[in-house]
Write an enzyme that holds these catalytic residues in place. Structure first.
Site: not given
Ligand code: NDP
Length: 272
Positions: A15, A214, A152, A128-129, A66
């Site tokens: 980070s 992001m 996904r 949708a995370g 979170k």
């Molecule tokens: P989560 O683990 O909560 O969610 C991950 C999401 O990504 C889920 O919807 C998951 O789908 C999907 N996913 C993972 N791998 C794949 C793939 N190969 N193909 C399609 N979908 C996929 O993570 P976060 O939501 O916390 O973070 C997501 C991203 O956002 C990260 O890269 C993080 O670094 C970035 N981020 C950046 C911030 C910034 O300030 N720039 C702030 C917060 C986050 P499924 O539900 O099917 O598992």
């Protein structure tokens, strides 16, 4: 003694938040000490309690805590309630105040820094995370014409969209995107971390559209590469990172630092 803050998560080693907050502190003349705090996957609440006992004033919360942070908060902002996820904790006497600054950070980067107004736009939100949960209410507040969530695990997307369906939000799988066009496509998946690209159809981007990932880093992500080949303008998440940090600084310290010079330094690779 400096006021103590930290980023809590697992992992946290990658980070840039300590460097960003050190810049904010220097700029505003506030005396803070901001560190990384690696919590065991089953030890979030205990790590927070220990940090508070040592005089900690507040925390940023990242993956995968979170939702736990949301539950731990005794008082929450409206945007944290809407997101049902918390990335900012502030300790005031016995209370734990929970907020979510991710959405505000994203929207400010898109509208102010990238000069891309969201009103009346057709938005595709991938994922949708935790990050998508924070982003969705903030995007909807700007009155786009529609927000489609593609995920996904389709059921998770539907679950999230359902809470906001009265505001024009719907969900589908990636196969449901064929023959649809969007003005703003936000990648809130973690696919880019693994160098992967969700299965997007061609002709997804409308003329003059913006592709926003992001994720941030030295190299363009597979999503931004794809967007470029499709003629869309691209932006990574470095601006969002700095903007959500500034919003957290405001929650803790009552002053919003200047973000532009910090974003410029981050983009110039000074923090990498
Ligand atoms: P989560 O683990 O909560 O969610 C991950 C999401 O990504 C889920 O919807 C998951 O789908 C999907 N996913 C993972 N791998 C794949 C793939 N190969 N193909 C399609 N979908 C996929 O993570 P976060 O939501 O916390 O973070 C997501 C991203 O956002 C990260 O890269 C993080 O670094 C970035 N981020 C950046 C911030 C910034 O300030 N720039 C702030 C917060 C986050 P499924 O539900 O099917 O598992």
């Amino acid at each position: 003694m400096s006021d103590k803050y930290a980023l809590i998560g697992n992992p946290v080693a990658h980070s840039f938040s300590p460097l960003i907050h050190a810049e904010f502190a220097r700029q505003t003349g506030h005396d803070i000490d901001y560190v990384r705090l690696l919590a065991p996957l089953d030890g979030f609440a205990a790590a927070v309690a220990q940090f508070r006992a040592q005089g900690g004033k507040g925390l940023n919360v990242t993956l995968p805590f979170k939702l736990e942070a949301y539950r731990l908060a005794t008082r929450r902002s409206e945007r944290a309630e809407q997101a049902q996820a918390v990335n900012t904790l502030k300790f005031v006497d016995d209370a734990v105040f929970g907020d979510n600054t991710d959405g505000a950070g994203l929207v400010r980067d898109i509208e102010v820094n990238l000069e891309f107004p969201i009103v009346a736009m057709r938005i595709l939100l991938m994922g949708a995370g935790g990050a998508a949960r924070g982003a969705l209410p903030a995007l909807l507040e700007k009155k786009p014409v529609t927000v489609v969530i593609a995920n996904r695990t389709v059921a998770k997307g539907h679950e999230l969209a359902q809470r906001f369906s009265h505001l024009g939000c719907s969900a589908c799988g990636y196969d449901g995107l064929v023959n649809r066009q969007f003005d703003l496509v936000v990648n809130a998946t973690s696919a880019s971390i693994a160098g992967a690209l969700p299965p997007l159809p061609p002709d997804l981007f409308a003329p003059r559209s913006l592709a926003y990932d992001m994720m941030y880093g030295r190299e363009p992500t597979p999503f931004l590469e794809f967007a470029r080949t499709q003629g869309a303008r691209g932006a990574d998440g470095s601006g969002m990172l700095v903007e959500q940090a500034a919003e957290s600084f405001l929650v803790w310290r009552g002053v919003r630092p200047e973000t532009a010079p910090v974003i410029a330094r981050l983009r110039a690779g000074e923090f990498l």
